[in-house]
Design an enzyme around this catalytic site. Sequence first.
Site, PDB file in Angstrom:
ATOM      1  N   LYS A   2       0.975  -9.157   5.628  1.00 18.19           N
ATOM      2  CA  LYS A   2       1.750  -9.165   4.266  1.00 18.19           C
ATOM      3  C   LYS A   2       1.210  -7.532   3.686  1.00 18.19           C
ATOM      4  CE  LYS A   2       1.826  -9.253   0.282  1.00 18.19           C
ATOM      5  NZ  LYS A   2       2.236  -8.136  -0.530  1.00 18.19           N
ATOM      6  N   SER A   9      -8.009  -5.928  -5.048  1.00 16.57           N
ATOM      7  CA  SER A   9      -8.422  -5.748  -6.276  1.00 16.57           C
ATOM      8  C   SER A   9      -9.558  -6.915  -6.094  1.00 16.57           C
ATOM      9  CB  SER A   9      -7.407  -5.798  -7.193  1.00 16.57           C
ATOM     10  OG  SER A   9      -6.875  -7.113  -7.121  1.00 16.57           O
ATOM     11  N   ARG A  24      -9.597  -9.004  -8.764  1.00 13.88           N
ATOM     12  CA  ARG A  24      -8.976 -10.004  -9.343  1.00 13.88           C
ATOM     13  C   ARG A  24      -8.016 -10.853  -8.263  1.00 13.88           C
ATOM     14  NH1 ARG A  24      -3.739 -10.832 -10.630  1.00 13.88           N
ATOM     15  NH2 ARG A  24      -2.965  -8.725  -9.789  1.00 13.88           N
ATOM     16  N   GLY A  84      -8.814 -11.044  -4.899  1.00 10.39           N
ATOM     17  CA  GLY A  84     -10.071 -11.542  -3.935  1.00 10.39           C
ATOM     18  C   GLY A  84     -10.607 -12.682  -4.546  1.00 10.39           C
ATOM     19  N   GLU A 105     -12.438  -7.515   0.934  1.00  9.96           N
ATOM     20  CA  GLU A 105     -12.789  -6.092   0.645  1.00  9.96           C
ATOM     21  C   GLU A 105     -12.377  -5.568  -0.487  1.00  9.96           C
ATOM     22  OE1 GLU A 105     -14.806  -4.674   3.271  1.00  9.96           O
ATOM     23  OE2 GLU A 105     -14.470  -6.099   4.898  1.00  9.96           O
ATOM     24  N   CYS A 139     -10.959   3.170  -2.784  1.00  6.96           N
ATOM     25  CA  CYS A 139     -12.030   2.158  -3.389  1.00  6.96           C
ATOM     26  C   CYS A 139     -13.533   2.470  -3.426  1.00  6.96           C
ATOM     27  CB  CYS A 139     -11.988   0.928  -2.225  1.00  6.96           C
ATOM     28  SG  CYS A 139     -12.306   1.363  -0.603  1.00  6.96           S
ATOM     29  N   GLU A 176     -12.794  -0.320 -12.542  1.00  4.13           N
ATOM     30  CA  GLU A 176     -12.224   0.604 -11.557  1.00  4.13           C
ATOM     31  C   GLU A 176     -10.910   1.281 -11.955  1.00  4.13           C
ATOM     32  OE1 GLU A 176     -10.616  -1.201  -8.069  1.00  4.13           O
ATOM     33  OE2 GLU A 176     -11.798   0.393  -6.896  1.00  4.13           O
TER      34      GLU A 176
HETATM   35  P1  NAD Z   1      -3.992  -5.832  -5.257  1.00  2.99           P
HETATM   36  O1  NAD Z   1      -5.205  -6.906  -5.092  1.00  2.99           O
HETATM   37  O2  NAD Z   1      -3.187  -5.845  -6.472  1.00  2.99           O
HETATM   38  O3  NAD Z   1      -3.237  -6.060  -4.017  1.00  2.99           O
HETATM   39  C1  NAD Z   1      -3.557  -6.083  -2.660  1.00  2.99           C
HETATM   40  C2  NAD Z   1      -2.484  -7.057  -2.006  1.00  2.99           C
HETATM   41  O4  NAD Z   1      -2.744  -8.201  -2.437  1.00  2.99           O
HETATM   42  C3  NAD Z   1      -0.970  -6.605  -2.014  1.00  2.99           C
HETATM   43  O5  NAD Z   1      -0.686  -6.847  -0.663  1.00  2.99           O
HETATM   44  C4  NAD Z   1      -0.676  -7.485  -2.883  1.00  2.99           C
HETATM   45  O6  NAD Z   1       0.899  -7.910  -2.806  1.00  2.99           O
HETATM   46  C5  NAD Z   1      -1.380  -8.933  -2.730  1.00  2.99           C
HETATM   47  N1  NAD Z   1      -1.621  -9.828  -3.615  1.00  2.99           N
HETATM   48  C6  NAD Z   1      -1.427  -9.681  -5.143  1.00  2.99           C
HETATM   49  N2  NAD Z   1      -1.579 -10.683  -5.659  1.00  2.99           N
HETATM   50  C7  NAD Z   1      -1.614 -11.912  -4.748  1.00  2.99           C
HETATM   51  C8  NAD Z   1      -1.829 -12.897  -5.035  1.00  2.99           C
HETATM   52  N3  NAD Z   1      -1.530 -13.575  -6.195  1.00  2.99           N
HETATM   53  N4  NAD Z   1      -1.918 -13.750  -3.896  1.00  2.99           N
HETATM   54  C9  NAD Z   1      -1.951 -13.121  -2.767  1.00  2.99           C
HETATM   55  N5  NAD Z   1      -1.746 -11.702  -2.451  1.00  2.99           N
HETATM   56  C10 NAD Z   1      -1.570 -11.046  -3.607  1.00  2.99           C
HETATM   57  O7  NAD Z   1      -4.637  -4.414  -4.902  1.00  2.99           O
HETATM   58  P2  NAD Z   1      -3.784  -3.037  -4.909  1.00  2.99           P
HETATM   59  O8  NAD Z   1      -3.557  -2.671  -6.231  1.00  2.99           O
HETATM   60  O9  NAD Z   1      -2.843  -2.971  -3.729  1.00  2.99           O
HETATM   61  O10 NAD Z   1      -4.869  -2.129  -4.036  1.00  2.99           O
HETATM   62  C11 NAD Z   1      -5.990  -1.566  -4.792  1.00  2.99           C
HETATM   63  C12 NAD Z   1      -7.585  -2.358  -4.902  1.00  2.99           C
HETATM   64  O11 NAD Z   1      -7.743  -2.373  -3.442  1.00  2.99           O
HETATM   65  C13 NAD Z   1      -8.409  -1.610  -5.420  1.00  2.99           C
HETATM   66  O12 NAD Z   1      -9.218  -2.480  -6.236  1.00  2.99           O
HETATM   67  C14 NAD Z   1      -9.183  -1.065  -4.359  1.00  2.99           C
HETATM   68  O13 NAD Z   1     -10.489  -0.745  -4.553  1.00  2.99           O
HETATM   69  C15 NAD Z   1      -9.251  -2.088  -3.419  1.00  2.99           C
HETATM   70  N6  NAD Z   1      -9.746  -1.570  -2.008  1.00  2.99           N
HETATM   71  C16 NAD Z   1     -10.609  -1.961  -1.389  1.00  2.99           C
HETATM   72  C17 NAD Z   1     -11.188  -1.482  -0.295  1.00  2.99           C
HETATM   73  C18 NAD Z   1     -12.531  -1.794   0.589  1.00  2.99           C
HETATM   74  O14 NAD Z   1     -12.502  -1.530   1.705  1.00  2.99           O
HETATM   75  N7  NAD Z   1     -13.267  -2.435  -0.280  1.00  2.99           N
HETATM   76  C19 NAD Z   1     -10.290  -0.656   0.498  1.00  2.99           C
HETATM   77  C20 NAD Z   1      -8.816  -0.086  -0.273  1.00  2.99           C
HETATM   78  C21 NAD Z   1      -8.721  -0.649  -1.439  1.00  2.99           C
END
Ligand code: NAD
Length: 497
Positions: free
Chosen positions: A188, A242, A244, A246, A264, A299, A398
């Site tokens: 997804k 994020s 949140r 996670g 992650e 990230c 962040e």
């Molecule tokens: P996000 O958590 O908003 O979304 C990530 C994914 O989760 C998207 O596909 C989104 O549609 C899905 N999602 C959102 N809500 C959900 C729910 N309730 N249930 C299931 N899936 C859901 O994050 P983002 O804004 O897309 O990305 C930015 C974040 O990713 C930052 O916090 C960044 O640090 C992190 N990130 C971490 C790494 C790492 O390796 N540690 C790498 C890249 C990005």
Amino acid sequence: MSSIDWHARALTLKIDGRALIAGRRVQGLRGETFENRSPIDGRLLGTVTRGSAEDIDLAVASARAAFADGRWAARAPAERKQVLLRFAELMLAAREELALLETLDMGKPIRYALGVDVPAAARCIAWYAEAIDKVYDEIAPTAGNALALIRREAMGVIGVVVPWNYPMIMAAWKLGPALATGNSVVLKPSEKSPLSALRLAELALEAGLPEGVFNVVPGFGHEAGEALALHADVDAIGFTGSTRVGRKMLEYAGRSNLKRVYNELGGKSAFLVFPEVDELRRAAQTVAGAMFFNQGESCNAPSRVLVHDSIADEFVSMIAAEAPKYAPADPLDAGTVMGALVDEGQMRSVLGHIEAGAAEGARLLTGGRQARVESGGCFVEPTVFDGVTNTMKIAREEIFGPVLSVLRFKDEADAIAQANDSPYGLQASVWSSHIDRAHRVAQALRAGTVHVNQYDEDDITVPFGGFKQSGNGRDKSLHALDKYTELKTTWLRINAA
Ligand code: NAD
């Protein structure tokens, strides 16, 4: 590359936003779609399937059927290797198309989409392909009347949920080890950047990956994402996003089938500069380069600089001189180094953090405003704050945009304490020409990766992931194979003659 007219290419680019399930492009069962607009100028790129729980059911069923009949899992590792190597080759052959999809979809400069994202994603797939017929299982050192085989078995169906900042690379970090070990996958992608994932799934089919082994269901997090993470027939979730969300992933697993969850998550990485450092300018160039790369939407961006009081003014002025070199420009221009933020919402969030920094008393040194307003896109100037304290919102949260905070410290203990005083622990960097100090501080920092006198090293051979609320899993390297396999012990009795 500079000879390519990317604007002209964009006009003729074929965009297909339908899901890919069981080897076929399909509309969602409910027939719902959403509009996909580019953050570069707001142009409509096309409509994308708004995946529902029913679509996820279908995709998981297709992945399960593919796993159960062994069309992929039962193939010899050397055969899986050949298919995945072909997949990586096809990605490279389609590099211009994939790069353009990525740039239009999420706003990063075309030079990096082409020069970094596509080759890194392809290398990741090829690396796991090459590795998988060279990994041995174990025989335990038991007594002689029994034999204990310890083997890694593919788990089954892996749900992959990824963010929008490096859409292809984040997907590849999960797909490489999950597919190489014989699993089936339902991916997804982020609703903000679904296009490259859909194209990747087509290329995988073309490479010979059997139908149903790699499915992509685009859609929103609270719909398709949640349905996938709650699904009772999904064995593990590889999540990047994020902190949140996670947290929610862990809840979904608890509420459903206790599937394994590999998170992650976010970061607020500290960049520590000690007074004896002999390459202060290189340190300033390095932190600016790493911070403003990918519009600060990384990230592991070193967003908290901690510098010793005695050199702080000099260092701060060096960083402030670097920042304007990253002024945003047209992402489709091959010379551009800073592109657009992913969407209006992200831009507003970043500008809100900048306002909060000023309101809390941090000193804005450079940047701070929206840029290229006339383009209709989502651009923000590279921004540097001095006089930040570790309790301020801009030091704790962040921001995920081009905003750097500079904090000061008085001695080594203070530096370590401030660096570790964060809910996150993804990466850190120590700048010192004293070998003892460099080692001491690197050991004391609570982060998954610590860089010493650099920030740029990165390779598929090393694990990537964080301590604390930056997550639990590790992407990349052979360690990632553990996430998508179960350890199984088989005891065999050896009878006496
Ligand atoms: P996000 O958590 O908003 O979304 C990530 C994914 O989760 C998207 O596909 C989104 O549609 C899905 N999602 C959102 N809500 C959900 C729910 N309730 N249930 C299931 N899936 C859901 O994050 P983002 O804004 O897309 O990305 C930015 C974040 O990713 C930052 O916090 C960044 O640090 C992190 N990130 C971490 C790494 C790492 O390796 N540690 C790498 C890249 C990005």
